[in-house]
Design an enzyme around this catalytic site. Structure first.
Site, PDB file in Angstrom:
ATOM      1  N   GLU A 248       1.003  -1.245  -0.039  1.00  0.00           N
ATOM      2  CA  GLU A 248       0.055   0.087  -0.119  1.00  0.00           C
ATOM      3  C   GLU A 248       0.691   1.381   0.025  1.00  0.00           C
ATOM      4  O   GLU A 248       1.953   1.420   1.050  1.00  0.00           O
ATOM      5  CB  GLU A 248      -0.996  -0.002   1.257  1.00  0.00           C
ATOM      6  CG  GLU A 248      -1.921   1.345   1.022  1.00  0.00           C
ATOM      7  CD  GLU A 248      -2.771   1.232   2.287  1.00  0.00           C
ATOM      8  OE1 GLU A 248      -3.954   1.618   2.242  1.00  0.00           O
ATOM      9  OE2 GLU A 248      -2.574   0.890   3.440  1.00  0.00           O
TER      10      GLU A 248
ATOM     11  N   HIS B 270      -9.515  -3.271   9.702  1.00  0.00           N
ATOM     12  CA  HIS B 270      -9.420  -3.480   8.115  1.00  0.00           C
ATOM     13  C   HIS B 270      -9.799  -4.535   7.522  1.00  0.00           C
ATOM     14  O   HIS B 270     -10.105  -4.656   6.355  1.00  0.00           O
ATOM     15  CB  HIS B 270      -7.949  -2.969   7.761  1.00  0.00           C
ATOM     16  CG  HIS B 270      -7.651  -1.635   7.911  1.00  0.00           C
ATOM     17  ND1 HIS B 270      -8.409  -0.368   7.414  1.00  0.00           N
ATOM     18  CD2 HIS B 270      -6.634  -0.748   8.241  1.00  0.00           C
ATOM     19  CE1 HIS B 270      -7.835   0.800   7.456  1.00  0.00           C
ATOM     20  NE2 HIS B 270      -6.710   0.407   8.165  1.00  0.00           N
TER      21      HIS B 270
ATOM     22  N   GLU C  46      -2.491  -3.621   6.884  1.00  0.00           N
ATOM     23  CA  GLU C  46      -3.634  -4.657   7.241  1.00  0.00           C
ATOM     24  C   GLU C  46      -3.590  -5.759   6.092  1.00  0.00           C
ATOM     25  O   GLU C  46      -4.853  -6.337   5.805  1.00  0.00           O
ATOM     26  CB  GLU C  46      -4.938  -3.949   7.332  1.00  0.00           C
ATOM     27  CG  GLU C  46      -5.095  -3.449   5.850  1.00  0.00           C
ATOM     28  CD  GLU C  46      -4.686  -1.848   5.653  1.00  0.00           C
ATOM     29  OE1 GLU C  46      -5.340  -1.121   5.001  1.00  0.00           O
ATOM     30  OE2 GLU C  46      -3.950  -1.313   6.317  1.00  0.00           O
ATOM     31  N   ASN C  47      -2.615  -6.288   5.357  1.00  0.00           N
ATOM     32  CA  ASN C  47      -2.492  -7.203   4.339  1.00  0.00           C
ATOM     33  C   ASN C  47      -3.684  -8.371   4.792  1.00  0.00           C
ATOM     34  O   ASN C  47      -3.652  -8.737   6.104  1.00  0.00           O
ATOM     35  CB  ASN C  47      -1.122  -7.934   4.197  1.00  0.00           C
ATOM     36  CG  ASN C  47      -0.017  -6.899   4.169  1.00  0.00           C
ATOM     37  OD1 ASN C  47      -0.029  -5.976   3.233  1.00  0.00           O
ATOM     38  ND2 ASN C  47       0.791  -6.910   4.956  1.00  0.00           N
TER      39      ASN C  47
ATOM     40  N   HIS D   2      -6.542  -1.687  14.994  1.00  0.00           N
ATOM     41  CA  HIS D   2      -6.651  -0.953  13.933  1.00  0.00           C
ATOM     42  C   HIS D   2      -6.638  -1.802  12.484  1.00  0.00           C
ATOM     43  O   HIS D   2      -7.456  -1.747  11.638  1.00  0.00           O
ATOM     44  CB  HIS D   2      -5.531   0.258  13.718  1.00  0.00           C
ATOM     45  CG  HIS D   2      -5.799   1.014  12.541  1.00  0.00           C
ATOM     46  ND1 HIS D   2      -6.139   2.350  12.606  1.00  0.00           N
ATOM     47  CD2 HIS D   2      -5.146   0.802  11.434  1.00  0.00           C
ATOM     48  CE1 HIS D   2      -5.936   2.819  11.305  1.00  0.00           C
ATOM     49  NE2 HIS D   2      -5.511   2.058  10.574  1.00  0.00           N
ATOM     50  N   GLU D   3      -5.602  -2.578  12.634  1.00  0.00           N
ATOM     51  CA  GLU D   3      -5.501  -3.594  11.575  1.00  0.00           C
ATOM     52  C   GLU D   3      -6.416  -4.618  11.450  1.00  0.00           C
ATOM     53  O   GLU D   3      -6.777  -4.977  10.302  1.00  0.00           O
ATOM     54  CB  GLU D   3      -3.980  -4.238  11.447  1.00  0.00           C
ATOM     55  CG  GLU D   3      -2.808  -3.090  11.390  1.00  0.00           C
ATOM     56  CD  GLU D   3      -2.820  -1.962  10.447  1.00  0.00           C
ATOM     57  OE1 GLU D   3      -3.297  -2.363   9.534  1.00  0.00           O
ATOM     58  OE2 GLU D   3      -2.448  -1.045  10.823  1.00  0.00           O
TER      59      GLU D   3
ATOM     60  N   GLY E  20       3.540   2.104  10.760  1.00  0.00           N
ATOM     61  CA  GLY E  20       3.402   1.294  11.999  1.00  0.00           C
ATOM     62  C   GLY E  20       3.110  -0.169  12.068  1.00  0.00           C
ATOM     63  O   GLY E  20       3.454  -1.165  12.571  1.00  0.00           O
ATOM     64  N   ALA E  21       2.207  -0.241  10.942  1.00  0.00           N
ATOM     65  CA  ALA E  21       1.542  -1.526  10.435  1.00  0.00           C
ATOM     66  C   ALA E  21       0.832  -1.671   9.214  1.00  0.00           C
ATOM     67  O   ALA E  21       0.434  -0.485   8.709  1.00  0.00           O
ATOM     68  CB  ALA E  21       0.760  -2.496  11.779  1.00  0.00           C
TER      69      ALA E  21
ATOM     70  N   GLU F 270      -9.280   4.569   6.486  1.00  0.00           N
ATOM     71  CA  GLU F 270      -8.274   4.693   7.542  1.00  0.00           C
ATOM     72  C   GLU F 270      -8.860   5.662   8.710  1.00  0.00           C
ATOM     73  O   GLU F 270      -8.559   5.431   9.851  1.00  0.00           O
ATOM     74  CB  GLU F 270      -7.149   5.606   6.966  1.00  0.00           C
ATOM     75  CG  GLU F 270      -6.262   4.898   6.056  1.00  0.00           C
ATOM     76  CD  GLU F 270      -5.537   3.583   6.685  1.00  0.00           C
ATOM     77  OE1 GLU F 270      -5.666   3.329   7.740  1.00  0.00           O
ATOM     78  OE2 GLU F 270      -4.940   2.748   5.855  1.00  0.00           O
TER      79      GLU F 270
END
Length: 981
Positions: A244, A420, A383-384, A416-417, A380-381, A439
């Site tokens: 991304e 997603h 979300e794959n 958060h991830e 930070g991370a 987001e």
């Protein structure tokens, strides 16, 4: 994708210049030469013409880059003329910096680069992808066999492709003969390749086959290498991905647009002693026939998904495993020997998946989810789908050596991830214009999730300080942007991964949730996810579902918040009519330089809630302000009762009360009858009004003194952040020490109450508050705090009494701020000995506090050394810039002197924006805005153009603020010290 944690929370020395903002992303070191150099030398468009069949390389044997270099023409024949150089709008030189309003004309946005989305004549249905990375030469070989649909006859296929060299390509129509491509036309600036065929590809289903090679780059984007140290001390590399927004095209030729979804069958050929992971579960693992030390790992077919969510990781990892209550296998992968550090994230993930399943009323659609810590990782991370990648500091928790703020950060990022996985992965935005949907929503619901898992965190109050006020600060600038931004060229995407998309997005969703109510909000979300699952959606689609669920005019209300930048200031006055309180409420655009007074003032549809001192936690009346002004009557309000607008600080606006209203509500700060979140919001509004020149800063300092009895961590955190900004501003004066004395006076009572050591019955927020207060007192030179910090640091460094994790940041900061070369040497030794990245980062962020100019230069040199991971260099430089007036100048010079290396390291990513902001945002002299502007006119940073504009505007705002209020502040601070008459 989650950015880095807010700087104000983790880096006391950086918070002053951060102005509550956080960005982040890509970094690296040097570039390995590869095939793309052949075409890059030829300019923007290059072509290789290939006679049918003459360049077929078998992927069953290793294709060396040197062999391909020999086989390819040195001077490719262009199919079309190279495009003209990118046109940039000239940036107007402003004639005078005397007026802060000139900030908006300091920079004009460059002309948008021409951009066309991919043609639709051919689109993928399934990608069959085989990749064979070489972890020694840092290259990879790839073989793509994509099932495609041809919707109309064409003799070319246009795909996205960047930093990849195609060896052969062919197309076979179902039941037809293979047609070999005769040329590859690379359009490097647009990151596209056109495959040219000698005859028309007929309408119908077919198969596109491409053999290609690429580089495992060191830019932390695409398919890249990540350096780590094995338990035996050996330097090794993993091969990992970060796609991304637009970097899947660096791993394989593809249709790299979020709306062009397909399924993926991925096979990785890897060393047999390495772990290989992808989005789905492994369905086959067998020896690779050609090389006995390799294995072929095949993964199950993915659901239909966007390319930016594809992921693969090859490296050495341990893992911990569990199952969620709804039967999903959850694994957390850690560096070898550190499996214990994955247990906290595992606990959060296994609680979070069922929470989201229940909240959305839609099950998680994959059989497994892996969370993995990557050594070199820019954001930070990410979300794959089914394989979520994290920075080590956003996933790993050591029970003994991790502080409370790190636990909280890991909980938020995991929340958060995983959000997603539904909102972004199952339903994906149609184009990057709607990025905020992904987001902003995830940035809101991560707090809902953490509040569910850890109610003791009081996380919604923290939201107001960490996200809501940050968004207000950025969105008050003339150089802000709307939540929904028209995005075209890939180079424009990175710029919108900012506090507007994330924090303002989250804040307006929080306001919307409050306006609709939880039940109807969940009903609308469920309808949205079911209607668009495995598809793409736009902002308008979400509004329609929420409107149907709630019966309220959602689109009309929300368009005023997402399609125009900025927000209103709500101006309130009151009169008492018998037992009724009559409020006059009006709105106008709030600007960091003061209220908007021009013509064509924008307006918003503003949900307004009102409470009274009778019950501050209960909304007495709600109105929708859909015009410039209105009158509201509140019945049965006693004359001595106060009125509070926006209880809970949910509405996204600033408030300016009349003097009498403000006077009546201020006692609620001292006696704590106002809720913590409203005490915070009131102070923050006043601070912002002072910076905008609408009230005197002295009035805010007087209000701050009323917080002497404040018990709440988040309220103190926000106060601390604002005082940091003011301290940074006053470092440009000769009375900087006076504001330090003010800080010492304000924080000493709470410091004495808390003490140094935790007490029985204390919890998470007490630990956060103690670290905050001791750090603030130590940095401000509080004598007793400094002496105790030095004593504890000495014992810690000698191994006699190890500091608790929650005390390390404040102690390190304090001893460095008042330290010498011996202190710095000891700190660098601790850094070298640290086995945990959290501890290394903790030290890196505060090194810049060292005061001596020669030692500051040592810290800056250290920032670019091998001792610091590429993504963390920014934190070290930012720490120097935020520490002092001299540090700011030294950091800015260092960035200028090392610009080529820094820009090459972070080119095209968010970390370059973060670096610029941290380095220059704290200046407060008009000529510095001109200097910054001049530098970036000759040193272009396309991914940071808006950030540069915002920084120049902030510098001018700081200068105007200092000019307006410095004398009054100085007089007030002297008056405080004077003995009573």
């Amino acid at each position: 994708m989650r950015f880095l944690e807010p700087l104000s929370c983790v880096a006391p020395s950086m918070a002053q210049t951060a102005h509550r903002q956080y960005f982040s992303c890509p970094g690296s070191i040097t570039s390995v030469g590869c095939l793309r150099c052949v075409r890059h030398r030829e300019g923007r468009v290059a072509t290789r013409t290939i006679s049918n069949g003459c360049m077929l390389f078998s992927m069953s044997c290793r294709v060396s880059l040197s062999l391909i270099r020999l086989a390819l023409p040195r001077n490719p024949t262009p199919l079309s003329k190279p495009a003209s150089p990118t046109l940039r709008a000239s940036i107007h030189i402003i004639r005078s910096f005397n007026s802060v309003h000139s900030a908006s004309t300091l920079f004009s946005m460059p002309e948008r680069r021409p951009f066309v989305r991919l043609p639709t004549e051919v689109f993928p249905v399934n990608y069959g992808l085989r990749l064979k990375p070489d972890l020694i030469d840092f290259t990879f070989e790839g073989k793509l066999e994509a099932a495609v649909e041809v919707t109309q006859g064409t003799n070319q296929i246009v795909m996205n492709c960047a930093d990849i060299d195609i060896i052969t390509a062919s197309f076979v129509l179902e039941g037809g003969e293979e047609i070999n491509a005769t040329g590859f036309n690379y359009q490097n600036e647009d990151e596209k390749v056109t495959l040219c065929f000698p005859s028309t590809l007929q309408k119908g289903s077919g198969s596109l086959k491409i053999d290609f090679v690429g580089e495992l780059n060191d830019k932390m984007k695409g398919f890249y290498r990540s350096k780590y140290t094995s338990p035996s001390g050996e330097i090794r590399y993993a091969a990992v991905t970060q796609f991304e927004a637009t970097d899947a095209r660096r791993a394989f030729p593809c249709w790299d647009e979020p709306a062009i979804k397909a399924t993926f069958d991925i096979t990785l050929i890897v060393p047999k002693d390495r772990v290989a992971l992808s989005n789905m579960n492994v369905i086959d693992r067998k020896p690779y026939p050609e090389e006995p030390n390799l294995v072929e790992v095949k993964f199950a077919t993915t659901p239909i998904m966007s390319t930016y969510l594809v992921a693969f990781v090859i490296g050495e990892y341990d893992f911990v495993e569990s199952q969620s209550s709804d039967g999903v296998t959850v694994r957390v992968y850690t560096p070898v020997g550190k499996a214990e550090q994955g247990k906290f994230a595992l606990e959060v993930a296994t609680k979070t998946l069922p929470f989201y399943k229940d909240y959305f009323n839609v099950p998680y659609p994959l059989p497994k989810i892996d969370l993995i810590a990557i050594a070199d990782f820019a954001a930070g991370a990410m979300e794959n789908w089914g394989l979520v990648t994290y920075r080590e500091t956003a996933l790993l928790i050591d029970p003994k050596n991790s502080c409370a703020s790190s636990r909280q950060w890991v909980a938020l990022v995991v929340g958060h991830e995983l959000a997603h996985q539904w909102f972004g992965n199952l339903v994906t935005m149609e184009w990057w214009t709607h990025l905020w949907l992904n987001e902003g929503f995830a940035s809101w619901i991560e707090y809902l999730c953490v509040d569910h898992c850890f109610p003791e965190y009081d996380i919604w109050t923290q939201f107001v300080s960490a996200d809501y006020t940050r968004a207000l600060d950025l969105d008050a600038l003339d150089n802000s942007h709307p939540i929904e931004v028209d995005v075209g060229h890939p180079s424009e995407v990175d710029e919108i991964f900012d506090a507007i998309s994330y924090s303002k997005g989250a804040s307006v969703i929080r306001m919307l949730h409050n306006y609709i109510g939880d039940e109807d909000f969940r009903k609308g979300m469920n309808a949205y996810l079911l209607k668009f699952q495995h598809k793409n959606a736009s902002t308008e689609d979400l509004w329609e579902c929420l409107e149907q669920a709630s019966g309220k005019p959602i689109a009309a209300v929300m368009n005023s918040w997402t399609k125009q930048m900025g927000f209103p200031i709500i101006v309130v006055d009151q009169e008492q009519h018998g037992s009724d309180r009559v409020l006059k409420i009006s709105q106008k655009k709030f600007c960091a330089s003061g209220p908007h007074n021009g013509e064509d003032c924008p307006s918003w549809m503003v949900p307004i809630s009102i409470c009274t001192s009778e019950d501050p936690s209960c909304t007495k009346i709600k109105v929708l302000l859909d015009q410039p002004e209105t009158t509201v009557i509140i019945p049965n309000v006693e004359p001595d009762h106060w009125i509070k607008i926006n209880p809970g600080t949910v509405g996204f606006y600033r408030i300016q009360y009349s003097s009498a209203m403000l006077e009546s509500v201020l006692p609620g700060i001292r006696d704590l009858t106002l809720l913590p979140v409203d005490r915070l919001g009131l102070q923050n509004d006043l601070f912002s009004l002072a910076r905008a020149g609408m009230i005197s800063t002295v009035e805010v300092l007087k209000v701050m003194e009323a917080f002497v009895n404040e018990p709440n961590y988040t309220v103190w955190s926000d106060l601390s952040c604002n005082l940091g900004v003011l301290s940074s501003l006053l470092s440009h004066t000769d009375f900087h020490e006076d504001i330090q004395e003010f800080i010492r006076d304000l924080f000493t009572p709470i410091g004495l109450k808390l003490g140094w050591d935790s007490k029985p019955g204390e919890g998470h927020l007490d630990a956060l508050l103690r670290g905050l207060v001791l750090g603030k007192l130590g940095k401000a030179g509080h004598k007793a705090t400094l002496e105790e910090a030095r004593r504890r640091f000495k014992e810690h460094a000698e191994g006699k009494q190890i500091l608790s994790a929650d005390l390390r940041s404040p102690v390190y900061l304090t001893v460095l701020k008042h330290g010498d070369s011996t202190t710095l040497d000891t700190m660098l030794k601790l850094h070298k000995q640290a086995d945990m990245q959290e501890e290394k980062n903790r030290i890196e962020r505060v090194l810049g506090a060292i005061p001596a100019p020669d030692l500051i230069q040592r810290v800056l040199s250290f920032a670019l050394s091998e001792e610091v991971r590429p993504q963390d260099t920014v934190s070290v430089i930012g720490g120097v810039a935020g520490s002092s007036k001299h540090g700011r100048k030294a950091a800015w010079k260092f960035v200028r002197d090392n610009w080529e290396e820094l820009h090459n390291r972070y080119q095209g990513g968010f970390l370059i924006s973060r670096l610029i902001k941290l380095t220059v945002d704290g200046f407060a002299i008009d000529k510095m805005a001109a200097e910054v502007k001049s530098f970036f006119e000759s040193h272009h940073a396309p991914a940071a153009e808006r950030t540069v504009q915002q920084c120049c505007e902030n510098i001018l705002l700081n200068a105007a603020w200092l000019k307006k209020d410095a004398d009054d502040i100085h007089h007030y601070l002297l008056q405080r010290k004077a003995p009573p008459v």
